[in-house]
Design an enzyme around this catalytic site. Sequence first.
Site, PDB file in Angstrom:
ATOM      1  N   ARG A 233       3.740 -14.254  -3.607  1.00 51.09           N
ATOM      2  CA  ARG A 233       3.058 -12.965  -3.570  1.00 51.09           C
ATOM      3  C   ARG A 233       2.594 -12.711  -2.140  1.00 51.09           C
ATOM      4  O   ARG A 233       2.118 -13.622  -1.458  1.00 51.09           O
ATOM      5  CB  ARG A 233       1.868 -12.925  -4.531  1.00 51.09           C
ATOM      6  CG  ARG A 233       2.244 -12.947  -6.010  1.00 51.09           C
ATOM      7  CD  ARG A 233       3.007 -11.689  -6.422  1.00 51.09           C
ATOM      8  NE  ARG A 233       3.307 -11.669  -7.849  1.00 51.09           N
ATOM      9  CZ  ARG A 233       4.398 -12.181  -8.398  1.00 51.09           C
ATOM     10  NH1 ARG A 233       5.297 -12.798  -7.629  1.00 51.09           N
ATOM     11  NH2 ARG A 233       4.597 -12.089  -9.691  1.00 51.09           N
ATOM     12  N   GLU A 262       3.822  -2.885  -1.851  1.00 49.46           N
ATOM     13  CA  GLU A 262       5.212  -2.764  -2.277  1.00 49.46           C
ATOM     14  C   GLU A 262       5.401  -1.466  -3.057  1.00 49.46           C
ATOM     15  O   GLU A 262       4.558  -1.136  -3.891  1.00 49.46           O
ATOM     16  CB  GLU A 262       5.606  -3.972  -3.142  1.00 49.46           C
ATOM     17  CG  GLU A 262       5.550  -5.291  -2.399  1.00 49.46           C
ATOM     18  CD  GLU A 262       5.918  -6.488  -3.268  1.00 49.46           C
ATOM     19  OE1 GLU A 262       6.275  -6.282  -4.458  1.00 49.46           O
ATOM     20  OE2 GLU A 262       5.862  -7.618  -2.770  1.00 49.46           O
ATOM     21  N   HIS A 281      11.519  -7.903  -2.597  1.00 50.67           N
ATOM     22  CA  HIS A 281      10.981  -8.509  -3.819  1.00 50.67           C
ATOM     23  C   HIS A 281      12.054  -8.591  -4.907  1.00 50.67           C
ATOM     24  O   HIS A 281      11.898  -8.050  -6.016  1.00 50.67           O
ATOM     25  CB  HIS A 281       9.758  -7.751  -4.334  1.00 50.67           C
ATOM     26  CG  HIS A 281       8.881  -8.616  -5.198  1.00 50.67           C
ATOM     27  ND1 HIS A 281       7.543  -8.366  -5.420  1.00 50.67           N
ATOM     28  CD2 HIS A 281       9.154  -9.754  -5.917  1.00 50.67           C
ATOM     29  CE1 HIS A 281       7.040  -9.292  -6.222  1.00 50.67           C
ATOM     30  NE2 HIS A 281       8.002 -10.135  -6.540  1.00 50.67           N
TER      31      HIS A 281
END
Length: 318
Positions: A233, A262, A281
Amino acid sequence: MRIAILDDYQRVALASADWTALDAAEVTPFHAHIADTADLVAELRPFDVIVAMRERTPFTAERIRLLPGLRLLVTTGMANASIDLAAADAAGVTVCGTRGSAGATPELTWALILALVRHVPEEDRRIRAGGWQQTVGFGLRGRTLGVVGLGTIGRRVAAVGLAFGMEVLGWSQNLSPAVAAEAGVSPVGKDELFAVSDVITVHYKLSERSAGLIGARELGLMKPTAFLVNTSRGPIVDEDALLASLHAGAIAGAALDVYDEEPLPGGHPLRVAPRTVLTPHVGYVTDDGYRAFYGDAVEDIAAFAAGRPVRVLGTGPR
């Protein structure tokens, strides 16, 4: 039943499961991320079921309050830090999770490590532009891999490091020597791991305690020839401190799949940071992972409609 599927970036949600199993349900995928709360609420107000892909769209107490018709919120995966479970409970919203693909993130981790230490993106760009080799790769055999967080993913990453002939060190705040020994990993202190590792890979659960776990002090302990990889993360690594280290040449490079914000904003300084490999991601984004996510989402919705919810994360009505 009206079902919204959020953040279907690749437009594959409908093809990844048999949604026709939900009799008379109206299923609507949203392909673009909706960041603004007012816009999100306006789009989602007609739906009584929402399927969220991981933490792409947060469901805060405010957003849940503004969706009074919401009855079921399904998140892919069995944990989602961006959903306020207490607020969902208070609003009478049931929250359910799904299974996933345990191997996906370790695979991407090693894709990033290898791309970083062998300069794959740089050499790819060069050869497409008509050039030829200019970089010197960093060999892994005999080097030291430092694994921050030795859970399921960390242990899988460590196993590959051992297969490459690396010495593997591990650290977490509550690392059991028995767990480390079983994984073939040497448990060390945090400072030692950062000071001696050639590649450091982060596999830590994000919490208030772990936010900023890797900051200027830890980066300052790293060798100038060492690399940092984060597929966990974003907030676990201090972005400003990392940018400073990269621009100063204090570390050899970084590979990132996760970020504080994000999707990563278009003008974010990480997009032009030196000696970096960046992915959006995609650690969990695989064909089999999506089939598990969306297949279980259909099961969750069907079970809820039948009055027998499964894989319940919240404490709403059952």
